[in-house]
Every structure is written in C-alpha cells, then in structure tokens.
Design a protein around this motif. Structure first.
Motif, PDB file in Angstrom:
ATOM      1  N   VAL A 252      -1.727  -1.429  -4.638  1.00 18.12           N
ATOM      2  CA  VAL A 252      -1.005  -0.423  -5.417  1.00 18.12           C
ATOM      3  C   VAL A 252      -0.836  -0.902  -6.846  1.00 18.12           C
ATOM      4  N   PHE A 253      -0.414  -2.192  -6.984  1.00 25.12           N
ATOM      5  CA  PHE A 253      -0.134  -2.685  -8.333  1.00 25.12           C
ATOM      6  C   PHE A 253      -1.395  -3.024  -9.100  1.00 25.12           C
ATOM      7  N   ARG A 254      -2.511  -3.228  -8.373  1.00 28.31           N
ATOM      8  CA  ARG A 254      -3.769  -3.507  -9.075  1.00 28.31           C
ATOM      9  C   ARG A 254      -4.411  -2.231  -9.590  1.00 28.31           C
ATOM     10  N   SER A 255      -4.127  -1.139  -8.886  1.00 29.48           N
ATOM     11  CA  SER A 255      -4.795   0.101  -9.269  1.00 29.48           C
ATOM     12  C   SER A 255      -4.121   0.711 -10.483  1.00 29.48           C
ATOM     13  N   PRO A 256      -4.858   0.886 -11.582  1.00 30.40           N
ATOM     14  CA  PRO A 256      -4.257   1.459 -12.797  1.00 30.40           C
ATOM     15  C   PRO A 256      -3.727   2.867 -12.560  1.00 30.40           C
ATOM     16  N   VAL A 257      -4.343   3.598 -11.634  1.00 28.25           N
ATOM     17  CA  VAL A 257      -3.904   4.977 -11.372  1.00 28.25           C
ATOM     18  C   VAL A 257      -2.495   4.981 -10.781  1.00 28.25           C
ATOM     19  N   TYR A 258      -2.274   4.113  -9.790  1.00 21.72           N
ATOM     20  CA  TYR A 258      -0.960   4.071  -9.147  1.00 21.72           C
ATOM     21  C   TYR A 258       0.095   3.510 -10.091  1.00 21.72           C
ATOM     22  N   CYS A 259      -0.308   2.496 -10.885  1.00 22.79           N
ATOM     23  CA  CYS A 259       0.659   1.938 -11.829  1.00 22.79           C
ATOM     24  C   CYS A 259       1.084   2.987 -12.841  1.00 22.79           C
ATOM     25  N   GLU A 260       0.113   3.759 -13.283  1.00 21.29           N
ATOM     26  CA  GLU A 260       0.437   4.805 -14.248  1.00 21.29           C
ATOM     27  C   GLU A 260       1.389   5.821 -13.619  1.00 21.29           C
ATOM     28  N   GLY A 261       1.116   6.129 -12.335  1.00 24.59           N
ATOM     29  CA  GLY A 261       1.985   7.070 -11.620  1.00 24.59           C
ATOM     30  C   GLY A 261       3.412   6.567 -11.554  1.00 24.59           C
ATOM     31  N   LEU A 262       3.538   5.284 -11.238  1.00 21.04           N
ATOM     32  CA  LEU A 262       4.865   4.685 -11.117  1.00 21.04           C
ATOM     33  C   LEU A 262       5.596   4.733 -12.453  1.00 21.04           C
ATOM     34  N   LEU A 263       4.844   4.358 -13.507  1.00 23.35           N
ATOM     35  CA  LEU A 263       5.442   4.354 -14.841  1.00 23.35           C
ATOM     36  C   LEU A 263       5.881   5.763 -15.233  1.00 23.35           C
TER      37      LEU A 263
ATOM     38  N   GLU B 206       5.128   0.134   8.574  1.00 23.54           N
ATOM     39  CA  GLU B 206       3.751   0.574   8.360  1.00 23.54           C
ATOM     40  C   GLU B 206       3.230   0.131   6.990  1.00 23.54           C
ATOM     41  N   GLY B 207       4.196   0.104   6.022  1.00 23.28           N
ATOM     42  CA  GLY B 207       3.735  -0.058   4.644  1.00 23.28           C
ATOM     43  C   GLY B 207       3.882  -1.450   4.081  1.00 23.28           C
ATOM     44  N   CYS B 208       4.644  -2.321   4.780  1.00 18.37           N
ATOM     45  CA  CYS B 208       4.855  -3.656   4.240  1.00 18.37           C
ATOM     46  C   CYS B 208       3.645  -4.535   4.488  1.00 18.37           C
ATOM     47  N   ASN B 209       2.557  -4.096   3.960  1.00 18.10           N
ATOM     48  CA  ASN B 209       1.329  -4.858   4.068  1.00 18.10           C
ATOM     49  C   ASN B 209       1.040  -5.381   2.669  1.00 18.10           C
ATOM     50  N   TRP B 210       1.157  -6.698   2.498  1.00 17.25           N
ATOM     51  CA  TRP B 210       1.106  -7.236   1.127  1.00 17.25           C
ATOM     52  C   TRP B 210      -0.206  -6.916   0.433  1.00 17.25           C
ATOM     53  N   HIS B 211      -1.269  -6.839   1.227  1.00 20.90           N
ATOM     54  CA  HIS B 211      -2.565  -6.498   0.611  1.00 20.90           C
ATOM     55  C   HIS B 211      -2.501  -5.134  -0.011  1.00 20.90           C
ATOM     56  N   LEU B 212      -1.964  -4.183   0.794  1.00 16.94           N
ATOM     57  CA  LEU B 212      -1.922  -2.803   0.305  1.00 16.94           C
ATOM     58  C   LEU B 212      -0.996  -2.672  -0.898  1.00 16.94           C
ATOM     59  N   ILE B 213       0.174  -3.384  -0.823  1.00 18.59           N
ATOM     60  CA  ILE B 213       1.109  -3.307  -1.942  1.00 18.59           C
ATOM     61  C   ILE B 213       0.479  -3.897  -3.198  1.00 18.59           C
ATOM     62  N   ALA B 214      -0.222  -5.005  -3.001  1.00 17.81           N
ATOM     63  CA  ALA B 214      -0.929  -5.614  -4.138  1.00 17.81           C
ATOM     64  C   ALA B 214      -1.956  -4.635  -4.686  1.00 17.81           C
TER      65      ALA B 214
ATOM     66  N   ASN C 188      -6.802   7.212   8.403  1.00 21.02           N
ATOM     67  CA  ASN C 188      -7.619   6.024   8.203  1.00 21.02           C
ATOM     68  C   ASN C 188      -7.251   5.222   6.970  1.00 21.02           C
ATOM     69  N   ASN C 189      -6.230   5.689   6.241  1.00 22.48           N
ATOM     70  CA  ASN C 189      -5.820   4.925   5.059  1.00 22.48           C
ATOM     71  C   ASN C 189      -4.292   4.891   4.957  1.00 22.48           C
ATOM     72  N   PRO C 190      -3.684   3.776   5.337  1.00 19.46           N
ATOM     73  CA  PRO C 190      -2.207   3.728   5.328  1.00 19.46           C
ATOM     74  C   PRO C 190      -1.625   3.433   3.956  1.00 19.46           C
ATOM     75  N   LEU C 191      -2.418   3.538   2.902  1.00 21.78           N
ATOM     76  CA  LEU C 191      -1.911   3.210   1.578  1.00 21.78           C
ATOM     77  C   LEU C 191      -0.672   4.011   1.186  1.00 21.78           C
ATOM     78  N   PRO C 192      -0.617   5.315   1.499  1.00 24.87           N
ATOM     79  CA  PRO C 192       0.592   6.077   1.129  1.00 24.87           C
ATOM     80  C   PRO C 192       1.882   5.424   1.623  1.00 24.87           C
ATOM     81  N   TYR C 193       1.843   4.817   2.818  1.00 24.82           N
ATOM     82  CA  TYR C 193       3.040   4.138   3.324  1.00 24.82           C
ATOM     83  C   TYR C 193       3.470   3.043   2.357  1.00 24.82           C
ATOM     84  N   SER C 194       2.503   2.278   1.859  1.00 22.37           N
ATOM     85  CA  SER C 194       2.837   1.193   0.937  1.00 22.37           C
ATOM     86  C   SER C 194       3.376   1.750  -0.366  1.00 22.37           C
TER      87      SER C 194
END
Lengths: 557, 341
Positions: free
Chosen positions: A43-54, A33-41, A236-242
């Motif tokens: 994730v890494f483009r969004s400063p909010v998610y990057c901050e979360g990861l860090l 469900e989550g291996c969608n390169w657009h969505l993963i990209a 309607n938003n599979p981003l959490p899977y990514s």
C-alpha cells in the motif's frame, strides 16, 4: 437489592457482548485479514494508494476547518444575540441533515459543471468559462459538499457547550475588566474545548472515510473509493483489507491527536445550574443580520439539492442558468425502474429496525454508565463510543469478512439470502454513540434526586424509569432515535458493500446504480433523490409536529 | 406509625474518613425527633441511609423491630422531603403530590381530597395546577413538604425543610408540622442546624458531632443538662468556669459553688448566661465583678463581666442602665451550675 444488581450486571454484560460481537469482532476480522505486512508495505509503496491516502487526509483537514468556521460563527451568533426568526434557525440547521451529500453531488455538478449554471452566468456576462470541476476542482467540490453536510454536527456540539457555560463566568471576567474579545478568547473559547473535541473528531473521521461523495464525483484517488473499487476482486486479492487497516489506523490517530490537543484539564468543563445564557437583543435592521447569516449557510447547503430538484423536473438544462422545458418524465422513469420502490421499502425496514436496536442498546448503555454505577461500566462506555472513531467502511468490511469466516455469522445474516439483520445491526452499531450521547446528556441534566424521590415515594425501578426518567429525557430519546433513523436512511458505506443483490438494495445503493445508467440515468437518479429527500423531510417534520413547540429542546443536547 | 432503631451505623465515602461512626439511636413511635448538628456532621447522610438512598457500610436499621437494611428505597415507606426539593419538573404541583398516593392505589375523589388537604396544610391550595418551575423557592419547598406529608409514611424524613422560608412563614410552618405530626402521631425525623427550631419543636432530639451522637434526650434535658462541652455550646451560649473540684463543689477562686450533675468525673463547671443573676451584695453566694462590655438586645442585655481571670457572659432581662466599668454583684441560680467533663 442484590437481585437488581444482578439484573443490572447481566444487562451490562449482554450489551458488552453485543458490541464485542458486532463492533470488535468485525474490526478484528479486518485486522486479521489485512494485517499482512507485505500487503501493507505494498500500500505504502504504491504511489496511487499513497496519493489516495494523502487526498483523503487533506479532504478531512479542509472539511473540518470549513465546518469549524461555519459553525463557530453561527453558534456564537445564536448564543449571543436575540434576533428576528431565532426560533426557526434551529429548524434550519436540520436541513443539511436530511440531504444526503452524495445525492447533492449530482446537483453540484449541474451548478459548477463546464456547461453548468455558474459558467452560463459567466458567459452571459461576457467572460470565459472556468473548468471548476477539472484538476483540483473535484477535491474542493468534495470538501465543500461534505462541509455543507456536516456542519450541523459541529454546530450542535458547540451550542451545547455554549449553553453549559455559566454566564456568570463571563460576567466575572467582565467584572475584572476583560473586554468582549478578551472574554471570548480567554474564557469562552477555552471552555468550548469539549465541544470542539466532540464535534471536530466526528467531522474529521467522517470526512476522512466518506465514500459516497467522492464516488459520485468520480474522484477516485481517495482511499475509501479505492477500497470500494477493490471490492469486486476481493476473492483473489485481499489488498482492500490492508487498505482498510491503514485507514483504521489513521482514523484512530486522528482521534487520539484531537483528544490530546483539546483535552480539558480537570474534566469538569462546565458549571451547571444557571441555565440560559444572557443574550443581547438586536434592534432595527441589525436584528436581521444573524438570521441572514443562517439563511445564507442554509441556502448554500440546499443549493446542490435545489439543482438536483431542477434536474429532476427538467427535460433540458444545459448551458443555461435555469432549467428549460419542465417534465415529470424522470419521476415516471425512476418509479418504473424495478430498483426504486423495493429500495424504499428495504431502507425503511433496515432503518426502523436499526433505530429500535440503537435506541434500546444506547439507552441501556447510558443508564448503565450514568446511573447504575456498576464496576466495569467504563468498558461499556468505551465500547459504545468507539463507533465514532471506527469508520463505517471498516465495519462493513468486517461484517463481510465475518460472513465468510464464521458459520454462525453466515447463518444469521447472509448478505446473499437476506441482509435485513446484517444491515440493521451494521447501521445500528454505528448509530449507538449518537443515542448514548443524547441520553447521557439528558440524564446528566436531570438530577438523580428526582429519581430518588420517586423511589422514596414507593415507585419501583421500572416505574421510576417510565414515569420520571423517560418523560424527563423524552426529547433526548427522540433526538437519539431520529438521528439513528435518518442517518441509517442515508447510510452509504454499509449499504454499498453489504447489499449485494438488487432485491435487497437500500435507497443509497439504488441511487448509485441508477445514476450510473448511461443517458437518462442521472436525471432519474435526481428524481429518485427528490423522492428520498421528500420522504425524509416528511419523517422529520412529523417528528417535529409530535414534539410540538418543544422542537427547540432537541437542540439542547 | 413505626419506631426506628439504628444500631452501630457506619458509613464512609472516603476510606479512613468516616461520616458516620458506629452511630446508634432509637426513635419511638409517634415521636417528632430532631437531628441537630453543624454542617458535615453526617445528619443528611443518616437520613439518606434511613430512606435507603445510601447503603450503610455496617450496622442495622429496624422499623418497628424489623430489620429493613436490605429493603430497596421504594419498599421502606420512609417518605423524605429532600433538601434540594427534588420536585419533578415535568409534572404539575398536583401531580407531584399525587405521585406517591397513586402508587399507594389511591384514586378519584379520595386522591383529590388528600392532595388538597396536603396543599392546604402548606398554604398553597391555589397552586395545584401550576408547573414546578414557575414557583418561587419558598413555594417549591412547601410543595416538597406537602408531597412528603401526603403519603402518611411510616416514618417521615425531613431534611432542613424550612431553610428557604422567610421568618414569618417559617414560624407558621413550624406550627403546621408539629400539628400534623401530633394529630397523626407521625414518627418523623427532622434534620436541621437551627437550634431554635429543634428546641421549640422536638419531642426528643440528638446532637451529632463527627458522625456520633454527642447527646440524646428531650430539648430541656439537652439544654439544661448537657453532658459535654460540644452539646452545651451548640445549643446556646454557655460559660465554662475552671477551678478545683472538691467534694462535689467547684472552687472557682472567687467562691465555692455546689455542682449538679456528675461532679466525680468533672473538670469544670458550666452555666448559661441567663442563669447568672445580678443581685445585691448581701445575696447568698454573691461575688463582685466588673462589667467590661455590654450588648443591648432589646428585651435583654448581654453583659461580659470579669471576676479575677474569669470572664462571664450574663444575660439580664428587662435590663437596667449600666456602664462599662461598673461594679456589680453576681450569683449563680441554684441547681444550674453543671459539672462538665
């Protein structure tokens, strides 16, 4: 002989199928469900998610460092000295295990909040209030809370590793002129690597993916909470899977990195045989030093929960050091809430079933890998250890995805109709490694010759298992079962994600719901938390009574 | 009690390095049979294969003529005394010994009697209630022995059962094992590397070398008529005398001596030190030798004597006082100079 071999192979095959279905398939579903390169990209483009990861990574690193420091100190004290109250120290180490960290978070806020205990003390001493929980305070609070919850895992692993070190190895170094510190750094520490690896990787992955504690603190800039919050709009938003896929990859990376850093050459790290390392007996006032260290750590880890208990019993605890005006009202409120009583029953049912499944599968898996020496047992070995490296959040998401994708999965465990099997299996799969570890340790410490002797005297395989093997590894089985049970009772990520209807809520989800009710919510949640802790303490204590004086044997694992 | 037949047993743990190499043996019913050999010769492996704890790569095992190679260990009735004792630490001494009996369906007073008679046999009658870890090594070894004896198996397997006992207790236990085996006409296979133990106790024995039977027979046969150098020297000191073999006689350079055994295929002669006598010069077959070394052993003296290029070890019982460099006359006892390959 051939017939037995076939039975053993079919058991192994059944176990592999079980794990493939309930461990690999969920992960695969998430990946799918989550291996969608657009969505993963994205994730890494969004400063909010990057901050979360860090933030999550930093939490993991800081927590593990804290845990390592606490437990190495305590483990060395325990291993090296004979001191007053030593036999109770192992029991003290049980304490943090029965205290769910995210419940502690409520209490922690009571202590360090702006109008909390510490600030009240500061004001009384004529100083300024400090906003501990503002800014980066939340980060450190999460780390401290998790460290105080997780250090027993690390500590137990170190104690085992220390117990396996033949004192003769250290003696040999002393004989060749090495001083105490040299022996510690050159002999003990290298031999402890396996303990560090085992304990460190669990703690690190655990704290990296911990959902409950930051959620309770309202610390939303971490990946697990972001995943959880994305749950509502999953349709309607599979981003959490990514996001989960990213989290999984980072966890796997952490695990591999630890492995690389700490892998012991040659595999066999310990010389067995001469058990019981030599301890130094401390005299006069010194003999209370180690026990006070243990007491201090235990006190710190209990502190949030003490505060929680205080909150539960007090009508008012605001801007004072100690609570004022005691009441039982919150307990009434908690019990009268329709969520509470059913959630206790639910948790019991889920956890008991999970324990049975985990002990059954884990014991068979341990037997297959240590005793039966089957071809392909490595696969089972790998699969049964894998849950340690796969975050609970990932598996929970995977189950959710599976119920959407596969008809048979929807038929067996529909989270809407009845999540009993769903939750029990989700709990169990992630507790299997603990059971396998405990049982494997027991089997490895029990010479196979003892079982051979029973076979030689006419006992069949089943009789040998029941009369010789199980009695000899009884303590290990019990530990595995207890761990499986109490961790299931405190489970957060599966519970929050998979229990969707309030009738099926387990304790943890009910607690979260309760704490979010405005006004009296946190107080009733505290009261409920006290109930839950008392209940868990009771189970563990009764297990301790069952074991009698052999409770210490639990810790030689 | 069962007879045991082993046919061409092969076993290797590492491919290409066989531990047992087409080993064949027959043990008669009621026999106390010894397997003797240096460490690493495969004795213990053979015992474990008999018990079914290891599986042979090829070959047949028969108890009483019936093949049992496919039977699991618990069906073989081949109680074993383990080299590591393998006593169950969670059971008392009594329960350890009772385990096998209970599986045979024995209970009540009969069980108690059997257990205590086994314990009496190993002189541990007062240890029944104790836990295994509280026993000394020697006591544990005797409990393991009692456990194996108690079940009266078809074949009793003993893996170095007395290695951990002091000399006096070992002598007593040797006597006990022989007595029990004779009384019950118990088939027993006993592994050891102690030649005194084997020679003094065995009905028959086999010397193993590199996974094969070097020689098999009664202790006296093996000691006095070894067929090869290995068996000869493993069972005790022996002199090998090189020379030419003509008409069944050995021409050693310092005399011509009749050989016993099979002189046709022989390459040298062999004789044990105690079969070389110190004699007068006039004695038949006497030859002169010079003492080059001597060791006093109490009841006897071991002299190293030189004749031409040959050094001979000579054992003299009730020894006289002799000095290094003395000239003496030696003679081989009739019928004890053996032909060797």
């Amino acid at each position: 002989m051939l017939f037995r071999r076939m039975i053993q192979y079919s058991i192994m095959l059944a176990l592999i199928t079980f794990l493939a279905l309930f461990l690999i398939l969920p992960v695969f579903t998430v990946l799918h469900e989550g291996c969608n390169w657009h969505l993963i990209a994205e994730v890494f483009r969004s400063p909010v998610y990057c901050e979360g990861l860090l933030n999550s990574l930093l939490i993991a690193v800081v927590t593990t460092a804290m845990v390592a420091l606490i437990s190495l100190g305590l483990a060395l004290l325990y291993d090296r000295y004979e001191f007053a109250g030593k036999e109770y120290c192992s029991l003290l180490m049980l304490l943090p295990m029965i205290l769910p960290p995210f419940v502690g978070a409520i209490g922690f806020q009571q202590i360090l909040g702006y109008y909390g205990v510490v600030n009240s003390l500061l004001v009384q001493c004529g100083m300024q209030r400090i906003d501990f929980l503002g800014g980066s305070g939340k980060f450190w609070s999460v780390c401290v809370i998790e460290a105080l919850h997780l250090y027993p895992v690390f500590y137990l692993n170190l104690i085992t590793a220390l117990g396996n070190i033949d004192p003769a190895l250290s003696d040999a170094a002393a004989n060749l002129g090495a001083s105490g510190w040299q022996r510690f750094f050159r002999i003990k520490l290298p031999l402890l690597k396996s303990g560090f690896l085992a304990g460190g990787s669990i703690v690190m992955v655990w704290s990296f993916t911990e959902l409950g504690t930051p959620l309770m603190f309202g610390y939303n800039r971490v990946t697990p909470v972001q995943v959880f919050n994305g749950l509502n709009e999953l349709e309607n938003n599979p981003l959490p899977y990514s996001l989960v896929v990213v989290m999984l990859s980072v966890s796997a990376l952490i695990y591999l990195l630890m492995r690389r850093l700490l892998s012991t050459p040659g595999g066999a790290s310990a010389v067995k045989g001469a058990m019981g390392s030599r301890t130094k007996r401390l005299v006069s006032w010194r003999r209370f030093l180690p026990s006070s260290a243990f007491l201090l750590v235990a006190f710190l880890s209990v502190l949030p929960h003490l505060a929680l208990t205080g909150t539960a019993f007090s009508l008012r605890w605001h801007d004072t050091v100690l609570p004022e005006v005691f009441t039982l009202e919150h307990f009434d409120n908690a019990l009268s809430n329709p969520l509470v009583l059913p959630s206790i029953v639910n948790s019991l049912r889920y956890s008991l079933l999970a324990m049975i499944i985990a002990v059954f599968c884990g014991t068979l898996a341990a037997l297959a890998s240590v005793r039966w020496k089957l071809k392909g047992a490595w696969l089972l070995d790998l699969l049964s250890m894998l849950p340690l490296a796969i975050p609970g959040l990932v598996i929970a998401f995977g189950f959710l995805g599976m119920t959407g994708r596969y008809l048979w999965a929807r038929a067996i465990f529909n989270p809407v109709d009845n999540p009993l099997w769903l939750l029990a299996i989700a709990y169990a799969v992630r507790r299997i490694p603990y059971v396998v570890r405990a049982v494997v340790a027991g089997l490895e410490q029990t010479p196979e010759e003892l079982e051979n002797a029973a076979r030689n005297f006419g006992a069949g395989p089943v009789k040998t298992l029941c009369r010789i093997t199980f009695p000899l590894i009884g303590a290990n089985l019990l530990v595995g079962g207890l761990f499986a049970f109490s961790f299931s009772m405190l489970e957060v990520s599966d519970s929050l994600i998979l229990a969707q209807k309030s009738v099926f809520f387990p304790i943890t989800k009910a607690l979260l719901e309760l704490s979010q009710i405005l006004g009296s919510g946190p107080a009733s949640a505290s009261a409920f938390g006290v109930w839950a802790m008392a209940f868990l303490a009771l189970t563990l204590a009764s297990a301790g009574l069952l074991m009698g004086r052999k409770i210490g044997a639990i810790f030689k694992f | 009690m069962a007879s045991v037949l082993l046919e061409k047993i092969c076993k290797s743990f590492v491919p290409g390095k066989p531990v047992l190499n087409e080993l064949s043996l027959e043990v008669k019913s009621g026999e106390l049979f010894f397997l003797l050999g240096p460490s690493g010769c495969g004795k213990s492996t053979l015992l474990r294969i008999l018990a079914g704890l290891e599986k042979q790569d090829s070959g047949r095992i028969c108890f009483d003529g019936e093949e049992i190679s496919a039977l699991p260990p618990e069906k073989r009735q081949a109680a074993m005394m383990f080299q590591s004792y393998a006593l169950w630490p969670h059971l008392t001494v009594f329960e350890n010994i009772a385990f096998g009996l209970r599986i045979l369906g024995i209970s009540g007073q009969k069980l108690k009697d059997e257990v205590f008679s086994a314990l009496e046999a190993v002189q541990l009658g007062d240890c029944a209630g104790r836990r295994v870890p509280s026993l000394s090594g020697g006591q544990q070894q005797r409990v393991a022995l009692a456990r194996a004896l108690a079940v009266r198996p078809a074949v009793l397997l003993l893996d170095e059962p007395l290695s951990n006992l002091d000399a006096r207790l070992r002598d007593t236990m040797r006597g006990e094992i022989v007595r029990i085996c004779r009384e019950r006409s118990q088939t027993a296979i006993y592994v050891t590397h102690d030649r005194q133990e084997a020679l003094s106790m065995a009905d028959r024995m086999a010397v193993l070398k590199d996974g094969r039977v070097s020689q098999c027979g009664s202790p006296r046969e093996l000691y006095e008529r070894p067929q090869n150098r290995f068996t000869g020297s493993f069972l005790g000191d022996i002199n090998f005398i090189d020379g030419k073999i003509v008409d069944g006689k050995l021409d050693a350079g310092f005399g011509i001596f009749p050989l016993c055994g099979d002189p046709d295929n022989a390459g040298c002669g062999a004789i044990r030190p105690e079969r070389i006598k110190l004699v007068d010069a006039a004695h038949r077959g006497a030859f002169a030798a010079k003492i080059v070394n001597g060791t006093f052993l109490g009841d006897c003296c071991e002299w190293i004597c030189r004749v031409q290029d040959t050094e001979l070890a000579v054992r003299e019982y009730a020894p006289e006082l002799r000095m290094t460099g003395d000239e003496v006359f030696l003679a081989f006892e009739d019928g004890f100079l053996m032909a060797m390959e």
